[in-house]
Design a protein around this motif. Structure first.
Motif, PDB file in Angstrom:
ATOM      1  N   ILE A 124      11.369   5.149  -1.416  1.00 49.95           N
ATOM      2  CA  ILE A 124      11.012   4.692  -0.090  1.00 49.95           C
ATOM      3  C   ILE A 124      11.038   2.534  -0.148  1.00 49.95           C
ATOM      4  O   ILE A 124      11.174   2.063   0.466  1.00 49.95           O
ATOM      5  CB  ILE A 124       9.392   4.439   1.060  1.00 49.95           C
ATOM      6  CG1 ILE A 124       9.381   3.408   1.872  1.00 49.95           C
ATOM      7  CG2 ILE A 124       8.164   4.907  -0.392  1.00 49.95           C
ATOM      8  CD1 ILE A 124      10.286   4.472   2.767  1.00 49.95           C
TER       9      ILE A 124
ATOM     10  N   ARG B 292       2.590  -2.347   4.164  1.00 50.26           N
ATOM     11  CA  ARG B 292       2.601  -1.154   5.261  1.00 50.26           C
ATOM     12  C   ARG B 292       3.661  -0.061   3.849  1.00 50.26           C
ATOM     13  O   ARG B 292       3.141   1.140   3.899  1.00 50.26           O
ATOM     14  CB  ARG B 292       3.733  -1.450   6.162  1.00 50.26           C
ATOM     15  CG  ARG B 292       2.610  -0.981   7.493  1.00 50.26           C
ATOM     16  CD  ARG B 292       3.359  -1.793   9.093  1.00 50.26           C
ATOM     17  NE  ARG B 292       4.454  -2.424   9.460  1.00 50.26           N
ATOM     18  CZ  ARG B 292       3.401  -3.833   9.516  1.00 50.26           C
ATOM     19  NH1 ARG B 292       2.203  -4.068  10.302  1.00 50.26           N
ATOM     20  NH2 ARG B 292       3.824  -4.984   9.784  1.00 50.26           N
ATOM     21  N   CYS B 293       4.483  -1.092   3.511  1.00 47.96           N
ATOM     22  CA  CYS B 293       5.476  -0.058   2.859  1.00 47.96           C
ATOM     23  C   CYS B 293       4.685   0.054   1.244  1.00 47.96           C
ATOM     24  O   CYS B 293       4.873   1.998   1.231  1.00 47.96           O
ATOM     25  CB  CYS B 293       6.709  -0.765   2.347  1.00 47.96           C
ATOM     26  SG  CYS B 293       8.083   0.071   1.289  1.00 47.96           S
TER      27      CYS B 293
ATOM     28  N   LEU C 251       1.200   1.074   1.303  1.00 46.20           N
ATOM     29  CA  LEU C 251       0.620   2.177   2.274  1.00 46.20           C
ATOM     30  C   LEU C 251       1.255   3.575   1.300  1.00 46.20           C
ATOM     31  O   LEU C 251       0.984   4.087   1.932  1.00 46.20           O
ATOM     32  CB  LEU C 251      -0.434   1.964   2.904  1.00 46.20           C
ATOM     33  CG  LEU C 251      -0.941   0.357   2.902  1.00 46.20           C
ATOM     34  CD1 LEU C 251      -1.357   0.522   4.743  1.00 46.20           C
ATOM     35  CD2 LEU C 251      -2.373   1.331   2.009  1.00 46.20           C
ATOM     36  N   VAL C 252       2.600   3.375   2.503  1.00 50.23           N
ATOM     37  CA  VAL C 252       3.639   4.293   2.961  1.00 50.23           C
ATOM     38  C   VAL C 252       3.729   5.350   1.253  1.00 50.23           C
ATOM     39  O   VAL C 252       3.536   6.676   1.278  1.00 50.23           O
ATOM     40  CB  VAL C 252       4.715   4.527   3.417  1.00 50.23           C
ATOM     41  CG1 VAL C 252       5.636   5.198   3.077  1.00 50.23           C
ATOM     42  CG2 VAL C 252       3.810   3.744   4.695  1.00 50.23           C
TER      43      VAL C 252
ATOM     44  N   ASP D 114       1.037   6.991   0.247  1.00 56.12           N
ATOM     45  CA  ASP D 114       0.603   8.148   0.626  1.00 56.12           C
ATOM     46  C   ASP D 114       1.633   9.269   0.014  1.00 56.12           C
ATOM     47  O   ASP D 114       0.819  10.340   0.493  1.00 56.12           O
ATOM     48  CB  ASP D 114       0.338   7.816   1.971  1.00 56.12           C
ATOM     49  CG  ASP D 114       0.531   8.528   2.752  1.00 56.12           C
ATOM     50  OD1 ASP D 114      -0.495   9.695   3.196  1.00 56.12           O
ATOM     51  OD2 ASP D 114       1.693   8.987   3.912  1.00 56.12           O
ATOM     52  N   SER D 115       2.929   8.923  -0.097  1.00 56.24           N
ATOM     53  CA  SER D 115       3.385   9.840  -0.673  1.00 56.24           C
ATOM     54  C   SER D 115       3.465  10.324  -1.515  1.00 56.24           C
ATOM     55  O   SER D 115       2.921  12.009  -1.901  1.00 56.24           O
ATOM     56  CB  SER D 115       5.540   9.128  -0.478  1.00 56.24           C
ATOM     57  OG  SER D 115       5.554   8.569   0.213  1.00 56.24           O
TER      58      SER D 115
ATOM     59  N   TRP E 227       4.166   7.906  10.052  1.00 53.38           N
ATOM     60  CA  TRP E 227       4.883   8.072   9.280  1.00 53.38           C
ATOM     61  C   TRP E 227       5.611   8.940   9.348  1.00 53.38           C
ATOM     62  O   TRP E 227       6.431   9.492   8.874  1.00 53.38           O
ATOM     63  CB  TRP E 227       4.267   7.585   8.172  1.00 53.38           C
ATOM     64  CG  TRP E 227       5.274   7.887   7.061  1.00 53.38           C
ATOM     65  CD1 TRP E 227       4.870   7.920   5.727  1.00 53.38           C
ATOM     66  CD2 TRP E 227       7.025   6.616   6.369  1.00 53.38           C
ATOM     67  NE1 TRP E 227       6.429   8.426   4.965  1.00 53.38           N
ATOM     68  CE2 TRP E 227       7.220   7.242   5.435  1.00 53.38           C
ATOM     69  CE3 TRP E 227       7.219   6.029   7.838  1.00 53.38           C
ATOM     70  CZ2 TRP E 227       8.793   7.160   4.757  1.00 53.38           C
ATOM     71  CZ3 TRP E 227       8.613   5.105   7.085  1.00 53.38           C
ATOM     72  CH2 TRP E 227       9.042   6.260   5.557  1.00 53.38           C
TER      73      TRP E 227
END
Lengths: 243, 243
Positions: free
Chosen positions: A158, A174-175, A177-178, A181-182, A226
């Motif tokens: 990402i 935000r990126c 955090l994503v 999360d992944s 997401w």
């Protein structure tokens, strides 16, 4: 394991880290891997750490010891460049690893640790550095403006698709955090709370800080959004010609 | 490096593999890592391979040698269960590694190889197995209905979010391609053409086959659609409360 990331964009720097520490699968702890050293108006330094927890804590202790010693040959306040700090932390880390490494290796363990250093000194450019267990280090580039330590693979795609130096600080956050999360979904040794620090370029002020638990409303809504967005992107993929 | 994946859903099995092989960064080859053995109406067996190319080719050669020998103690046509085939391939692989491994290890190399085996024998359930370099093997489960070999981390998050045993064969195939695409973007040792084989449960027929180059119209449109969809999902993420 651990996952930490720093993204250096034109507007500043985002630091993010998970908080899970484990010695085997049956001894899990929660501890921060983000260390902040700020002298507003003069210098802002953030350190992310991965690897042997005793080593990384010893390095942070050594940094503090030198700061408290007016006769120290070098400390964070005496640095003229951010890369001087990278050099210093590499040396501290290597020294600590050499101290405890041989005993750890006898038991199949390792004292290895790696760090991401970032921030800004007054009158200098902001930047980020990855410090390897061997004590050497690299800076991020404008083409790949992020650095990762720990379990870095799951969360990389990402970043490669979204992040450029032109990304806003909020989008970079935000990126990150994503990406965390992944990683957490694919590797149980990475876990919340997720810490986030956002440093605005040339502000020389304390970074904005955020600690997100699984139950935090913002994190929950980010996760849901997401997941829904990915599923929509998947559903919208073109059909095969036989469908 | 290599990235291969098999997804076993209620409707059948999807196999996918990249085609890049390298010995160092300056000796890159393109070669198929997907091997099909089909006797329509009786048995369909597909093998994906990763690791030392000489080992994996020697294993495929040994499979063929045994098939051509009516007196062979065991071959693909004599197998009563798919796990017998997994056992057999594990043995062939280990034997080959023991033959060339010591010489390779002297030069810092490795003969290690891993495989994914999948397919169906008449009157039996369809299934997939991961065969480790040590020769032992595991089956996929209904909760995690996919198996990967090679560079497996970059492409795992999308599988974890999308795939269940209820996924259609076409959706599983699309997800495998997205997983390969994400891996290729983050690791230059994984590259096209991507081979895809789709086996329909209980058909006992040759799997549907597809070879996708970067310039293939379907692959280009899939790549663009996924990239656009991800960016849309990212743009739609909730704002921080200070924005």
């Amino acid at each position: 394991m651990t996952y930490c990331i720093a993204i250096c964009v034109n507007d500043g720097i985002v630091f993010a880290s998970d908080s899970r520490s484990n010695a085997g699968v049956d001894y899990i702890r929660t501890c921060s891997k983000m260390h902040r050293f700020c002298w507003p108006g003069d210098r802002v330094i953030v350190l992310l750490s991965a690897g042997n927890l005793a080593t990384t804590q010893a390095v942070v202790n050594a940094i503090q010891r030198d700061l408290d010693d007016p006769d120290a040959e070098f400390n964070l306040l005496k640095a003229k460049h951010l890369f001087d700090v990278a050099d210093y932390i590499g040396d501290l880390s290597l020294k600590e690893q050499q101290h405890h490494g041989p005993a750890l290796e006898k038991g199949g363990g390792s004292a290895a640790a790696s760090f991401i250093l970032g921030g800004q000194l007054s009158g200098k450019e902001h930047g980020i550095y990855l410090i390897y267990p061997e004590g050497n280090y690299i800076a991020a580039s404008t083409d790949t403006p992020y650095l990762q330590i720990g379990e870095n693979k799951y969360g990389k795609p990402i970043l490669d698709r979204v992040i450029t130096v032109e990304s806003s600080l909020n989008n970079a956050a935000r990126c990150a955090l994503v990406s965390l999360d992944s990683t957490m979904r694919s590797n149980i040794s990475v876990g919340p709370p997720f810490e986030l620090a956002m440093y605005t370029r040339d502000s020389l002020e304390e970074p904005r800080q955020l600690s997100l638990k699984l139950a935090s409303p913002y994190y929950k809504s980010l996760q849901k959004s997401w997941n829904d967005g990915l599923k929509r992107a998947f559903t919208d993929l073109p059909k095969f010609d036989w469908e």
